[in-house]
Design an enzyme around this catalytic site. Structure first.
Site, PDB file in Angstrom:
ATOM      1  N   GLU A  69       0.842  -1.209   0.000  1.00 54.88           N
ATOM      2  CA  GLU A  69       0.000   0.000   0.000  1.00 54.88           C
ATOM      3  C   GLU A  69       0.871   1.251   0.000  1.00 54.88           C
ATOM      4  OE1 GLU A  69      -3.046  -0.333  -0.435  1.00 54.88           O
ATOM      5  OE2 GLU A  69      -3.475  -2.388   0.196  1.00 54.88           O
ATOM      6  N   GLU A 100      -5.046   4.429  -0.080  1.00 54.23           N
ATOM      7  CA  GLU A 100      -3.916   3.509   0.157  1.00 54.23           C
ATOM      8  C   GLU A 100      -3.481   3.598   1.623  1.00 54.23           C
ATOM      9  OE1 GLU A 100      -3.849   1.556  -2.113  1.00 54.23           O
ATOM     10  OE2 GLU A 100      -3.804   2.469  -4.093  1.00 54.23           O
ATOM     11  N   HIS A 103      -5.979   1.633   3.518  1.00 49.95           N
ATOM     12  CA  HIS A 103      -5.752   0.186   3.380  1.00 49.95           C
ATOM     13  C   HIS A 103      -4.603  -0.244   4.293  1.00 49.95           C
ATOM     14  CE1 HIS A 103      -7.458   0.385  -1.008  1.00 49.95           C
ATOM     15  NE2 HIS A 103      -8.353   0.678  -0.093  1.00 49.95           N
ATOM     16  N   TYR A 109      -4.892  -3.088  11.363  1.00 50.61           N
ATOM     17  CA  TYR A 109      -5.996  -3.571  12.211  1.00 50.61           C
ATOM     18  C   TYR A 109      -6.051  -5.106  12.183  1.00 50.61           C
ATOM     19  CZ  TYR A 109     -11.064  -3.855  13.554  1.00 50.61           C
ATOM     20  OH  TYR A 109     -12.276  -4.141  14.124  1.00 50.61           O
ATOM     21  N   GLU A 173      -1.372  -3.235  -8.937  1.00 48.44           N
ATOM     22  CA  GLU A 173      -2.752  -3.097  -8.438  1.00 48.44           C
ATOM     23  C   GLU A 173      -3.723  -3.992  -9.201  1.00 48.44           C
ATOM     24  OE1 GLU A 173      -2.988   1.451  -8.671  1.00 48.44           O
ATOM     25  OE2 GLU A 173      -3.651   1.013  -6.629  1.00 48.44           O
ATOM     26  N   GLU A 207      -9.806  -0.535  -5.143  1.00 47.14           N
ATOM     27  CA  GLU A 207      -8.787  -0.892  -6.146  1.00 47.14           C
ATOM     28  C   GLU A 207      -9.374  -0.914  -7.551  1.00 47.14           C
ATOM     29  OE1 GLU A 207      -5.648  -0.859  -5.638  1.00 47.14           O
ATOM     30  OE2 GLU A 207      -5.709  -0.840  -3.454  1.00 47.14           O
ATOM     31  N   HIS A 210      -9.008   2.484  -8.721  1.00 48.76           N
ATOM     32  CA  HIS A 210      -7.600   2.807  -8.998  1.00 48.76           C
ATOM     33  C   HIS A 210      -7.237   2.300 -10.396  1.00 48.76           C
ATOM     34  CE1 HIS A 210      -6.825   2.594  -4.360  1.00 48.76           C
ATOM     35  NE2 HIS A 210      -7.716   3.501  -4.706  1.00 48.76           N
TER      36      HIS A 210
HETATM   37 FE    FE Z   1      -4.625   0.947  -5.082  1.00 48.49          FE
HETATM   38 MN    MN Z   2      -4.672  -0.271  -1.962  1.00 49.59          MN
END
Ligand code: FE
Ligand code: MN
Length: 326
Positions: A69, A100, A103, A109, A173, A207, A210
């Site tokens: 990320e 990102e 993410h 987490y 990606e 994504e 993206h």
């Molecule tokens: Fe991405």
């Molecule tokens: Mn990502």
């Protein structure tokens, strides 16, 4: 021209030249989510019943995704944002960079919730050759973008931009991440880690935008810089995507010393070939591997995009597309 050094006159959002970029920005804002909305702790019951191989697959995925990320963000900041003139593209990239970061926090987490060996996970991407090879592949293209002698107005500079864009967007990606998502979502296919699955769904939704942004950007650059559209350069782009598949198939062999959840390296690698063919088609190439999707359950809406055509487009089609952008 979307590519170039932004000047003072490029600092007003209106008039918007690239409506697709502004539309993607608004869609991305509408998709905003927060990791702690997901009750990941509820997956701990499943976690305790999982086999060591299953747990180590999650750990291996995190080893790649966690730095991944931040690597994408670095690439956007140093290799993409500085070379685009359109404010609407900058708005989108700012939101993508937040995603990102989000993410990265989501995977943090995961590491806080499941009893995983964090030190091992943070070290693995530097130690396991198949993960390191993927990172080195991305770094090789990005390093050229940060070279101060790079002239984005020159043919060589534009080619470097497109190569880097294909490497981080289509390969990393658009192919590697989807391979990992498929493995991560395999747990839910077997009624395990459902909340983790929901988190991955939200990451996939981000994504997929993206990827749409990256593909639109590649196609726009090719339309606006016809000198880039040579058979030779097309071949080079295609080979970057195929090299990316080879790196991923080696990585998946390390991820799966044995099968888990009814899947193994061969199964995931078939999916990698299938998804790479979709990416080739999205850029207007013929499929290369012609592999059948072994994972029909990865809904087609989440892993493939509507067809766009460039390299094999007829001239007439492409003039119409060109006009549509102005
Ligand atoms: Fe991405
Ligand atoms: Mn990502």
């Amino acid at each position: 021209m979307i590519l170039g050094k932004p000047l003072n006159e490029d600092m007003n959002l209106r008039p918007i030249k690239y409506q697709w970029a502004y539309d993607l920005y608004n869609q991305a804002v509408a998709n905003t989510w927060f990791p702690h909305e997901i009750a990941l702790g509820e997956d701990l019951d499943d976690w305790r019943k999982m086999t060591e191989d299953e747990k180590s697959a999650v750990s291996f995925l995190m080893s790649f995704f966690n730095p991944g990320e931040l690597i994408v963000n670095r690439t956007l900041a140093l290799g993409v944002y500085p070379y685009l003139k359109a404010p609407e593209a900058h708005l989108y990239l700012a939101k993508q960079m937040w995603e990102e970061a989000n993410h990265c926090v989501a995977f943090e987490y995961v590491l806080e919730t499941f009893p995983l060996d964090k030190e091992k996970i943070f070290a693995q991407h530097l130690e396991i050759p198949s993960i390191k090879a993927k990172e080195d592949f991305i770094a090789k293209f990005l390093n050229r973008m940060s070279d101060t002698s790079l002239d984005i107005e020159s043919l060589a500079g534009k080619q470097e931009f497109v190569r880097n864009l294909v490497a981080y967007n289509i390969v990393m990606e658009g192919t590697w991440f989807y391979s990992g998502f498929m493995v991560a979502l395999s747990f839910r296919q077997k009624q395990k880690l459902k909340n983790f699955g929901s988190m991955i769904d939200w990451v996939v939704r981000d994504e997929s935008l993206h990827l749409k942004f990256g593909i639109n950007l590649i196609l726009t650059i090719l339309e606006e810089n016809l000198e880039l559209a040579t058979a030779e350069f097309a071949e080079e782009i295609k080979n970057i995507i195929i090299d990316g598949v080879n790196l991923e198939t080696a990585y998946n062999r390390d991820l799966f010393p044995r099968g888990i959840l009814g899947i193994n390296a061969d199964y995931v690698n078939q999916y990698v070939e299938y998804i790479a063919d979709r990416r080739l088609e999205e850029l207007g190439f013929e499929p290369h591997f012609k592999t059948v999707n072994p994972a029909q359950w990865m809904a087609t809406e989440t892993d493939t995009l509507e067809l766009v055509n460039f390299f094999e487009a007829q001239n007439t089609k492409y003039e119409v597309d060109n006009r549509a952008h102005k």
